[in-house]
Every structure is written in C-alpha cells, then in structure tokens.
Enzyme design. Structure first.
Site, mmCIF file in Angstrom:
data_model
loop_
_atom_site.group_PDB
_atom_site.id
_atom_site.type_symbol
_atom_site.label_atom_id
_atom_site.label_comp_id
_atom_site.label_asym_id
_atom_site.label_seq_id
_atom_site.Cartn_x
_atom_site.Cartn_y
_atom_site.Cartn_z
ATOM 1 N N ILE A 34 25.844 15.175 -17.249
ATOM 2 C CA ILE A 34 26.249 16.576 -16.571
ATOM 3 C C ILE A 34 26.265 16.026 -15.126
ATOM 4 C CG2 ILE A 34 24.026 17.650 -16.314
ATOM 5 C CD1 ILE A 34 27.627 19.119 -17.125
ATOM 6 N N SER A 56 15.828 8.648 -10.733
ATOM 7 C CA SER A 56 16.208 8.258 -12.027
ATOM 8 C C SER A 56 15.338 7.193 -12.533
ATOM 9 C CB SER A 56 17.856 7.850 -11.855
ATOM 10 O OG SER A 56 18.032 7.093 -12.949
ATOM 11 N N ARG A 57 15.301 6.982 -13.958
ATOM 12 C CA ARG A 57 14.351 6.077 -14.434
ATOM 13 C C ARG A 57 15.318 4.859 -14.512
ATOM 14 N NH1 ARG A 57 13.026 9.081 -19.916
ATOM 15 N NH2 ARG A 57 15.397 8.986 -19.540
ATOM 16 N N LYS A 110 20.720 24.507 -16.407
ATOM 17 C CA LYS A 110 20.407 25.275 -17.551
ATOM 18 C C LYS A 110 19.666 24.468 -18.664
ATOM 19 C CE LYS A 110 22.587 24.978 -20.604
ATOM 20 N NZ LYS A 110 23.223 23.996 -21.482
ATOM 21 N N ASP A 188 21.045 24.983 -26.837
ATOM 22 C CA ASP A 188 21.461 24.385 -25.703
ATOM 23 C C ASP A 188 22.743 24.927 -25.079
ATOM 24 O OD1 ASP A 188 21.154 21.999 -23.435
ATOM 25 O OD2 ASP A 188 23.029 21.739 -24.491
HETATM 26 P P1 NAP Z 1 21.948 13.380 -20.826
HETATM 27 O O1 NAP Z 1 23.461 12.884 -20.566
HETATM 28 O O2 NAP Z 1 20.847 12.945 -21.690
HETATM 29 O O3 NAP Z 1 20.945 13.097 -19.082
HETATM 30 C C1 NAP Z 1 19.767 13.476 -18.799
HETATM 31 C C2 NAP Z 1 19.233 12.480 -17.954
HETATM 32 O O4 NAP Z 1 17.916 13.090 -17.504
HETATM 33 C C3 NAP Z 1 19.108 11.251 -18.482
HETATM 34 O O5 NAP Z 1 20.161 10.377 -18.407
HETATM 35 C C4 NAP Z 1 17.876 10.790 -17.619
HETATM 36 O O6 NAP Z 1 18.184 10.175 -16.425
HETATM 37 C C5 NAP Z 1 17.128 12.105 -17.397
HETATM 38 N N1 NAP Z 1 15.786 12.080 -18.318
HETATM 39 C C6 NAP Z 1 14.683 12.453 -17.604
HETATM 40 N N2 NAP Z 1 13.793 12.515 -18.701
HETATM 41 C C7 NAP Z 1 14.396 12.456 -20.005
HETATM 42 C C8 NAP Z 1 14.076 12.630 -21.117
HETATM 43 N N3 NAP Z 1 12.705 12.727 -21.582
HETATM 44 N N4 NAP Z 1 14.863 12.159 -22.125
HETATM 45 C C9 NAP Z 1 16.375 11.882 -21.697
HETATM 46 N N5 NAP Z 1 16.660 11.859 -20.380
HETATM 47 C C10 NAP Z 1 15.835 12.064 -19.513
HETATM 48 O O7 NAP Z 1 21.763 15.073 -20.737
HETATM 49 P P2 NAP Z 1 22.944 15.986 -20.073
HETATM 50 O O8 NAP Z 1 23.962 16.377 -20.832
HETATM 51 O O9 NAP Z 1 23.190 15.409 -18.633
HETATM 52 O O10 NAP Z 1 22.019 17.240 -19.972
HETATM 53 C C11 NAP Z 1 20.950 17.474 -18.892
HETATM 54 C C12 NAP Z 1 20.982 18.863 -18.564
HETATM 55 O O11 NAP Z 1 21.949 19.460 -18.176
HETATM 56 C C13 NAP Z 1 20.279 19.709 -19.731
HETATM 57 O O12 NAP Z 1 19.520 20.806 -19.337
HETATM 58 C C14 NAP Z 1 21.539 20.162 -20.283
HETATM 59 O O13 NAP Z 1 21.382 21.437 -21.081
HETATM 60 C C15 NAP Z 1 22.527 20.407 -18.937
HETATM 61 N N6 NAP Z 1 23.828 20.581 -19.172
HETATM 62 C C16 NAP Z 1 24.510 19.570 -19.934
HETATM 63 C C17 NAP Z 1 25.676 19.623 -20.138
HETATM 64 C C18 NAP Z 1 26.886 18.779 -20.661
HETATM 65 O O14 NAP Z 1 27.925 18.905 -21.252
HETATM 66 N N7 NAP Z 1 26.202 17.484 -21.268
HETATM 67 C C19 NAP Z 1 26.470 20.714 -19.344
HETATM 68 C C20 NAP Z 1 25.899 21.758 -18.599
HETATM 69 C C21 NAP Z 1 24.427 21.682 -18.567
HETATM 70 P P3 NAP Z 1 17.534 8.868 -15.820
HETATM 71 O O15 NAP Z 1 17.726 7.710 -16.768
HETATM 72 O O16 NAP Z 1 18.572 8.849 -14.551
HETATM 73 O O17 NAP Z 1 16.064 9.275 -15.405
#
Ligand code: NAP
Length: 328
Positions: A34, A56-57, A110, A188
């Site tokens: 996101i 970011s990690r 969120k 989610d």
């Molecule tokens: P994602 O692709 O898995 O990315 C999350 C990022 O958070 C990872 O790349 C990582 O970045 C960091 N991170 C830190 N602690 C972590 C852990 N324990 N496990 C995994 N990642 C961790 O997730 P996302 O889809 O972007 O979603 C993130 C948030 O945005 C959630 O709350 C989700 O509900 C919300 N969201 C997502 C979407 C969607 O379509 N995907 C839409 C709206 C809202 P680093 O490696 O850089 O630390």
C-alpha cells in the site's frame, strides 16, 4: 454512525505545526504494497508534503534516506514533522508511540491497531503531547460515500446487506501476516465495509451473532457471516469471503422506505433504485493526506474506533468453525 473524536492537543504551542507556506516533512513507515501503490504517489503529488525518509527493515524509497526504526529516525537529526504508518497492525503501537514521543504527528493505516485499547492509548498520548493522530479509513474517502450518507439521512432504513468478497491470493499475495493472530484475516478488507457502513448509517451498529471460518492451519478467519442490528431493531447482514475468485464484490445494499440504495465497487459507485447517481475515479489517498494536513494545521486529531470495535465484538461473540487448510 461515525463517532469521530476530534481532540484538541493540550497545547498548540508545543506542536510542530508547519506554517502554511512550508510543506509537512513526512516519513513513511513500512514500504510494502500500500505504501508503494498509494502513499508514495499521493505524497509526491501533494505540495502540502515533502517526503523525506523511509523507515523500513528491508526497502527504501529511491533518493531518500532509510532508517531501520523510529528511534534511528528521531536521533538522525533529519527535520521531520510527521510519520505515516503502512505496516501491519501488530507491532504498530510501539512504533507509533515512539513516534509521538519523538514529537512527530502520526497517521495510521487501517486497521489503526492490533487492539482497540492500543488506539485509545495513542489518542491520549497524542493529546498529552500536543500532536495530531489521524486513524485513517481510506474507504470512507470513496466518491459515493458522502452522497450515500446524505441520501440515507432523509430516509427510514429497513434492512442492510453487505457482501465483501475478494481473492486473498490476488490482492494480498504472500502476506502471511494477514492470517496470523492480530492480522484480522478476512476482516482486513471487511473492516473497510464496516468503515463505510458506520459512516453512511445514521445509528449505531451492534454485533448480535457471528460465524468465523478459520483455516485449520491459520490463526485468523478466511470467511465470516455477521448479524448486526442498526439502531433499535433494523437487521444488518454482512458476508465476508477471502476466497472469491472470478468477479470480485464490494457491495452495500440498503433497503429504505423510499427504495434501494446500492454502493458498489467499495464505495466508488452509487445506485438509487437501479439508477446510477455517482461514479468517479479513486481519490481515496489524496483525500486522506489533504485531511491529515488540515488536522495538523488545526492542531487536531481524528480517531474513530467504531469499525475496529465491531471487529473486536465479532471475534468476542463469534462461533468458530474450522475450514480447509489455506496456502497462498
Ligand atoms: P505489506 O505489503 O505486507 O507491507 C507491509 C510492510 O510493513 C512490509 O513491507 C514491511 O516493510 C513492514 N512490516 C513491518 N513489520 C512487519 C511484519 N511484522 N510483517 C510484515 N511486514 C512488516 O502490507 P500492505 O498490504 O502494504 O498493508 C499494510 C497496511 O496497509 C495494513 O494495515 C493493511 O490493512 C493496509 N492496507 C492495505 C491495502 C492493500 O491493498 N494491500 C489497502 C489499504 C490498506 P519493511 O520491510 O519496509 O519494514
């Protein structure tokens, strides 16, 4: 029913309020899907902001410094006014608390936290520190949501049905955290529906009954049916499915004394008695960042846990059924 609590910080003078002619210097935390799809483009196209760093990690943002954690950012000497969290809900509280303690304004994706109490705690800390906390609900910024709320405000609601059905493998490939404890599973995406419903429906929603389907090898539900009540006795049914292939469905249908309101495509399109009234391109994230800038300028916060509380209640009262094992 939206229950935004707009808290004035204790002392506006303490706040690192940007002046109207200086952009908010902001760092993004968690550079995953996101952040890359929505946050970075929204920030780069908004002159109210200067994107200055990534926390970011594993992944930086091209041309910007990257810090391993909030403490390293705070100690770096880089001028920062705000941080925006795009990490999963588990683990976010400690980082957001550190950010507030470092004096940054904070915006949260969120769901705003892994638990409801965490979010209340952050709101209290933001107020005590004179900083802005914005718990965002991006789906509320969809084009048809405000017109739907306005139309419903003049009618009597008889029943509500929500179908929020999407393919986890398509939208969340490899995101194992989503099916871990605190990952919310099908809630989610489902919490997006609840964030819209709690905005467009005028009275409180209460969970009456829930059935949650947990894959035998996972810790969060892959599907759920929730029966709620709106106001005194209006029935509300919510069907959530994370295994929907083919056409995806993000619909909210409201029967009223004056016909049927249908929100489709996650709040992007509005139909009244079958006639399309609103259809617009997605501007959810630009709108969220405009709102955050306005809150910072006003020295205010916006923290509404209503959708989060409904999810917590569904987990509390829900019947647990075992479903087939799930692998991405
Ligand atoms: P994602 O692709 O898995 O990315 C999350 C990022 O958070 C990872 O790349 C990582 O970045 C960091 N991170 C830190 N602690 C972590 C852990 N324990 N496990 C995994 N990642 C961790 O997730 P996302 O889809 O972007 O979603 C993130 C948030 O945005 C959630 O709350 C989700 O509900 C919300 N969201 C997502 C979407 C969607 O379509 N995907 C839409 C709206 C809202 P680093 O490696 O850089 O630390």
């Amino acid at each position: 029913m939206t229950q935004s609590t707009t808290n004035s910080p204790a002392s506006a003078a303490q706040g690192a309020r940007p002046t109207s002619n200086r952009p908010i210097r902001i760092a993004l935390v968690g550079i995953g899907k996101i952040a890359q799809d929505q946050h970075i483009p929204a920030l780069r196209n908004d002159s109210s902001y200067e994107l200055v760093a990534a926390v970011s990690r594993s992944r930086g943002i091209e041309g910007l410094p990257r810090f391993a954690d909030i403490a390293s950012l705070a100690q770096s000497g880089l001028a920062v006014d705000a941080v925006s969290f795009c990490t999963p809900p588990v683990g976010r509280y400690a980082m957001a608390r550190a950010a507030l303690e470092a004096g940054f304004h904070v915006m949260l994706e969120k769901p705003p936290g892994a638990t409801v109490a965490e979010v209340h705690d952050l709101a209290e800390r933001a107020r005590a520190r004179g900083r802005t906390l914005f718990a965002t609900w991006h789906s509320r910024e969809s084009a048809a949501v405000d017109p739907a709320r306005d139309w419903l405000a003049q009618r009597t609601i008889k029943s509500v049905r929500t179908d929020w059905k999407e393919d986890i493998r398509h939208w969340h490939p490899g995101q194992d955290w989503i099916l871990e404890p605190g990952g919310f599973g099908v809630f989610d995406p489902g919490i997006n529906a609840l964030s819209i419903m709690t905005t467009i429906l005028p009275e409180r929603l209460r969970v009456q009954k829930a059935t949650l389907h947990f894959p035998s090898n996972r810790q969060a539900p892959i599907a759920a049916q929730i029966d709620l009540v709106h106001g005194t006795d209006t029935p509300v049914v919510v069907e959530l499915d994370f295994l929907k292939t083919g056409p995806q469905q993000w619909d909210i249908q409201v029967e009223t004394n004056d016909g049927t309101l249908l929100l489709r495509e996650g709040g992007r399109r509005l139909f009244i008695n079958g006639e399309e009234r609103v259809s617009a391109e997605d501007r959810e994230y630009p709108r969220l960042y405009q709102r955050f800038a306005a809150l910072v300028a006003a020295g205010a916060s916006d923290v509404d846990v209503t959708p989060h509380q409904i999810v917590a209640d569904a987990f509390m009262i829900g019947r647990r059924l075992e479903a087939a094992a799930f692998e991405f």
